[in-house]
Write a protein that holds these residues in place. Structure first.
Motif, PDB file in Angstrom:
ATOM      1  N   MET A  12       0.841  -1.202   0.000  1.00 55.00           N
ATOM      2  CA  MET A  12       0.000   0.000   0.000  1.00 55.00           C
ATOM      3  C   MET A  12       0.870   1.244   0.000  1.00 55.00           C
ATOM      4  SD  MET A  12      -2.719   1.283   2.889  1.00 55.00           S
ATOM      5  CE  MET A  12      -3.356   2.962   2.837  1.00 55.00           C
ATOM      6  N   THR A  13       0.573   2.163  -0.907  1.00 48.58           N
ATOM      7  CA  THR A  13       1.317   3.418  -0.996  1.00 48.58           C
ATOM      8  C   THR A  13       0.876   4.370   0.112  1.00 48.58           C
ATOM      9  OG1 THR A  13       1.603   3.236  -3.391  1.00 48.58           O
ATOM     10  CG2 THR A  13       1.829   5.419  -2.431  1.00 48.58           C
ATOM     11  N   VAL A  14       1.834   4.887   0.863  1.00 43.13           N
ATOM     12  CA  VAL A  14       1.508   5.841   1.925  1.00 43.13           C
ATOM     13  C   VAL A  14       1.878   7.266   1.531  1.00 43.13           C
ATOM     14  CG1 VAL A  14       1.614   4.155   3.780  1.00 43.13           C
ATOM     15  CG2 VAL A  14       3.712   5.310   3.076  1.00 43.13           C
ATOM     16  N   ILE A  15       2.891   7.417   0.687  1.00 46.69           N
ATOM     17  CA  ILE A  15       3.267   8.735   0.172  1.00 46.69           C
ATOM     18  C   ILE A  15       3.573   8.600  -1.316  1.00 46.69           C
ATOM     19  CG2 ILE A  15       4.912  10.645   0.253  1.00 46.69           C
ATOM     20  CD1 ILE A  15       5.391  10.106   3.157  1.00 46.69           C
ATOM     21  N   ASN A  16       2.940   9.455  -2.128  1.00 44.64           N
ATOM     22  CA  ASN A  16       3.209   9.485  -3.566  1.00 44.64           C
ATOM     23  C   ASN A  16       3.867  10.815  -3.913  1.00 44.64           C
ATOM     24  OD1 ASN A  16       1.873  10.517  -6.428  1.00 44.64           O
ATOM     25  ND2 ASN A  16       2.657   8.423  -6.497  1.00 44.64           N
ATOM     26  N   ILE A  17       5.034  10.742  -4.513  1.00 44.40           N
ATOM     27  CA  ILE A  17       5.775  11.933  -4.934  1.00 44.40           C
ATOM     28  C   ILE A  17       5.701  12.006  -6.450  1.00 44.40           C
ATOM     29  CG2 ILE A  17       8.027  13.088  -4.933  1.00 44.40           C
ATOM     30  CD1 ILE A  17       8.741  11.321  -2.494  1.00 44.40           C
ATOM     31  N   ASN A  18       5.195  13.118  -6.978  1.00 41.77           N
ATOM     32  CA  ASN A  18       4.995  13.240  -8.418  1.00 41.77           C
ATOM     33  C   ASN A  18       5.658  14.499  -8.960  1.00 41.77           C
ATOM     34  OD1 ASN A  18       3.907  12.736 -11.031  1.00 41.77           O
ATOM     35  ND2 ASN A  18       2.239  14.158 -10.592  1.00 41.77           N
ATOM     36  N   ALA A  19       6.661  14.306  -9.817  1.00 46.12           N
ATOM     37  CA  ALA A  19       7.342  15.404 -10.519  1.00 46.12           C
ATOM     38  C   ALA A  19       7.798  16.500  -9.563  1.00 46.12           C
ATOM     39  CB  ALA A  19       6.427  15.988 -11.600  1.00 46.12           C
ATOM     40  N   LEU A  20       8.368  16.108  -8.440  1.00 43.01           N
ATOM     41  CA  LEU A  20       8.736  17.061  -7.390  1.00 43.01           C
ATOM     42  C   LEU A  20      10.031  17.792  -7.738  1.00 43.01           C
ATOM     43  CD1 LEU A  20       7.320  17.568  -4.617  1.00 43.01           C
ATOM     44  CD2 LEU A  20       9.252  16.379  -3.577  1.00 43.01           C
ATOM     45  N   GLY A  21      10.059  19.052  -7.431  1.00 36.43           N
ATOM     46  CA  GLY A  21      11.267  19.844  -7.631  1.00 36.43           C
ATOM     47  C   GLY A  21      11.366  20.943  -6.593  1.00 36.43           C
ATOM     48  N   VAL A  22      12.589  21.270  -6.193  1.00 40.34           N
ATOM     49  CA  VAL A  22      12.824  22.347  -5.227  1.00 40.34           C
ATOM     50  C   VAL A  22      13.965  23.214  -5.741  1.00 40.34           C
ATOM     51  CG1 VAL A  22      13.567  22.950  -2.900  1.00 40.34           C
ATOM     52  CG2 VAL A  22      12.000  21.039  -3.236  1.00 40.34           C
ATOM     53  N   THR A  23      13.713  24.511  -5.773  1.00 45.25           N
ATOM     54  CA  THR A  23      14.736  25.482  -6.147  1.00 45.25           C
ATOM     55  C   THR A  23      14.918  26.443  -4.994  1.00 45.25           C
ATOM     56  OG1 THR A  23      14.184  25.332  -8.501  1.00 45.25           O
ATOM     57  CG2 THR A  23      15.391  27.282  -7.776  1.00 45.25           C
ATOM     58  N   LEU A  24      16.119  26.498  -4.454  1.00 41.58           N
ATOM     59  CA  LEU A  24      16.463  27.439  -3.391  1.00 41.58           C
ATOM     60  C   LEU A  24      17.712  28.194  -3.844  1.00 41.58           C
ATOM     61  CD1 LEU A  24      16.017  25.114  -0.250  1.00 41.58           C
ATOM     62  CD2 LEU A  24      14.410  26.830  -1.116  1.00 41.58           C
ATOM     63  N   GLY A  25      17.498  29.240  -4.615  1.00 40.87           N
ATOM     64  CA  GLY A  25      18.615  29.922  -5.261  1.00 40.87           C
ATOM     65  C   GLY A  25      19.008  29.187  -6.516  1.00 40.87           C
ATOM     66  N   ALA A  26      19.372  27.920  -6.391  1.00 43.08           N
ATOM     67  CA  ALA A  26      19.654  27.036  -7.526  1.00 43.08           C
ATOM     68  C   ALA A  26      18.766  25.805  -7.376  1.00 43.08           C
ATOM     69  CB  ALA A  26      21.125  26.635  -7.545  1.00 43.08           C
ATOM     70  N   SER A  27      18.624  25.070  -8.464  1.00 41.62           N
ATOM     71  CA  SER A  27      17.794  23.866  -8.436  1.00 41.62           C
ATOM     72  C   SER A  27      18.507  22.755  -7.668  1.00 41.62           C
ATOM     73  CB  SER A  27      17.494  23.398  -9.862  1.00 41.62           C
ATOM     74  OG  SER A  27      16.756  22.194  -9.842  1.00 41.62           O
ATOM     75  N   LEU A  28      17.865  22.245  -6.621  1.00 38.97           N
ATOM     76  CA  LEU A  28      18.436  21.131  -5.861  1.00 38.97           C
ATOM     77  C   LEU A  28      18.106  19.810  -6.539  1.00 38.97           C
ATOM     78  CD1 LEU A  28      17.644  22.227  -2.192  1.00 38.97           C
ATOM     79  CD2 LEU A  28      19.821  22.369  -3.413  1.00 38.97           C
ATOM     80  N   PHE A  29      16.852  19.647  -6.924  1.00 40.07           N
ATOM     81  CA  PHE A  29      16.425  18.465  -7.667  1.00 40.07           C
ATOM     82  C   PHE A  29      15.135  18.805  -8.399  1.00 40.07           C
ATOM     83  CE2 PHE A  29      14.846  18.061  -3.319  1.00 40.07           C
ATOM     84  CZ  PHE A  29      13.491  17.864  -3.503  1.00 40.07           C
ATOM     85  N   SER A  30      14.820  18.021  -9.419  1.00 41.54           N
ATOM     86  CA  SER A  30      13.630  18.290 -10.219  1.00 41.54           C
ATOM     87  C   SER A  30      13.067  16.988 -10.771  1.00 41.54           C
ATOM     88  CB  SER A  30      13.966  19.248 -11.383  1.00 41.54           C
ATOM     89  OG  SER A  30      14.924  18.650 -12.251  1.00 41.54           O
ATOM     90  N   ASP A  31      11.770  17.043 -11.098  1.00 41.43           N
ATOM     91  CA  ASP A  31      11.084  15.924 -11.751  1.00 41.43           C
ATOM     92  C   ASP A  31      11.302  14.608 -11.011  1.00 41.43           C
ATOM     93  OD1 ASP A  31       9.384  14.970 -13.726  1.00 41.43           O
ATOM     94  OD2 ASP A  31      11.027  14.365 -15.034  1.00 41.43           O
TER      95      ASP A  31
END
Length: 374
Positions: A1-20
């Motif tokens: 059973m899925t408890v957390i689904n992460i979809n196309a997540l990205g974080v930019t804090l000044g520069a892009s940390l991670f994407s998609d």
């Protein structure tokens, strides 16, 4: 059973940390989260805990899901509390009044001695402080446990106890842990997420096996990229030949064909994706850069004391020589960090009981400096 689904997540804090980034976390998952320092591991855990909003994408949690996040640092406000009171304070007031016995159960499971339980956190080592943070989160009975560098400041015995504790957790509890400790990840995880600015990768394997699979995948990407560029170059060479023939013959058809070949080559070059290139994650170095000093650092029976001035031990007469690789071992609270602080003070300020050669060049990394290439 899925408890957390992460979809196309990205974080930019000044520069892009991670994407998609897309990932499903299911009950019973034991996920090792791996990346170099400053590449977004802590940020991703904060997003999963609901403490930080991502820049792009979305996180969907199962209804009623309880997420427990064990951060790296203890809040300063907690330093005046005893370890026991800190864990008790994690319970709602009414529950704490009638179910204080649960604190004893959790601390017993984590093998915390009675005398340590009733000392103020500010007087305890970083390892015991981390144990307090873990206990404070676990007593809330989370469905998902997020651990940010859980082995930091722990001695070898406590790391072994933590591994055993994690192994004994209920099977339906999901765990996501960041760590630079290979052995710890191999013992406690069954999936590995390599977090990258682009094209993060997930393997259904613990760290060491996943690292080999990642290297193979990166090598395949490199071969594919080189092959795509080679095909584009071949098209451009064909286009150049047709162009010469077209000019000499005056053929409009060959001119059109030349343009089409160049357009196809440009499309292939634009679509070609280079293999991931990991930038240097930094390294811990202690070098003498040409110094002729026989001893780089001298410990002449240095007293190592607690912040309150109580003597923990004396070093005796010791030397650190060019080329030495020194491992400092000891149980939590015995003064490892205090000795390192004395050496750091001598290297930066040239004061204190530790003596160092004036030509020593040094570099200090954080406690979580990677021990391997992510």
């Amino acid at each position: 059973m899925t408890v957390i689904n992460i979809n196309a997540l990205g974080v930019t804090l000044g520069a892009s940390l991670f994407s998609d980034l897309s990932l499903n976390i299911t009950r019973g998952d034991r996920i090792g989260l791996v990346a170099a320092n400053g590449r977004g591991k802590t940020t991703l855990l904060q997003c999963l805990a609901g403490e930080l909003d991502p820049t792009t994408g979305e996180i969907t949690r199962a209804r009623g899901l309880r997420v427990g996040h064990v951060a790296q640092n203890l809040p300063e406000a907690a330093l005046g509390q005893t370890l026991y009171d800190r864990v008790l304070a994690a319970l709602p007031a009414e529950q704490a009044e009638y179910e204080g016995w649960r604190v004893d159960v959790v601390l017993d499971d984590l093998k915390v001695p009675y005398d340590i339980q009733h000392k103020e956190l500010g007087a305890l080592s970083g390892g015991w402080q981390r144990t307090a943070m873990l206990a404070s989160v676990w007593i809330t009975e989370p469905d998902v446990l997020l651990l940010d560098e859980p082995t930091n400041h722990l001695d070898l015995q406590r790391i072994g106890l933590l591994q055993d504790w994690l192994t004994a957790l209920p099977r339906d509890v999901a765990v996501v842990a960041t760590s630079h400790d290979r052995a710890f990840l191999d013992e406690t995880t069954n999936r590995t997420l390599f977090l990258r600015a682009e094209r993060s990768r997930v393997f259904q394997l613990p760290y060491s096996a996943a690292r080999g699979a990642l290297d193979e995948a990166d090598a395949a990407d490199e071969r594919r990229f080189a092959n795509d560029l080679n095909k584009a170059q071949q098209l451009r060479r064909q286009a150049a030949k047709l162009k010469n023939i077209g000019i000499n013959s005056g053929s409009d058809l060959l001119v059109v064909k030349t343009r089409q070949l160049n357009e196809r080559a440009a499309q292939m070059e634009a679509a070609a994706r280079p293999a991931h290139q990991e930038r240097s994650a930094g390294e811990i170095r202690l070098t003498n850069s040409g110094t002729h000093a026989k001893a780089l650092i001298t410990l002449d029976d240095v007293p190592v004391e607690t912040p309150g001035g109580d003597l923990l031990y004396r070093t005796g007469q010791k030397w650190i020589l060019p080329g030495d690789r020194v491992v400092l071992l000891g149980a939590n609270g015995t003064g490892k960090t205090r000795l390192v602080m004395l050496i750091a003070q001598a290297l930066t300020d040239a004061v204190g009981p530790v003596k160092c050669a004036p030509s020593v060049v040094h570099h200090f990394g954080p406690a979580s400096e990677p021990a391997f290439r992510p």
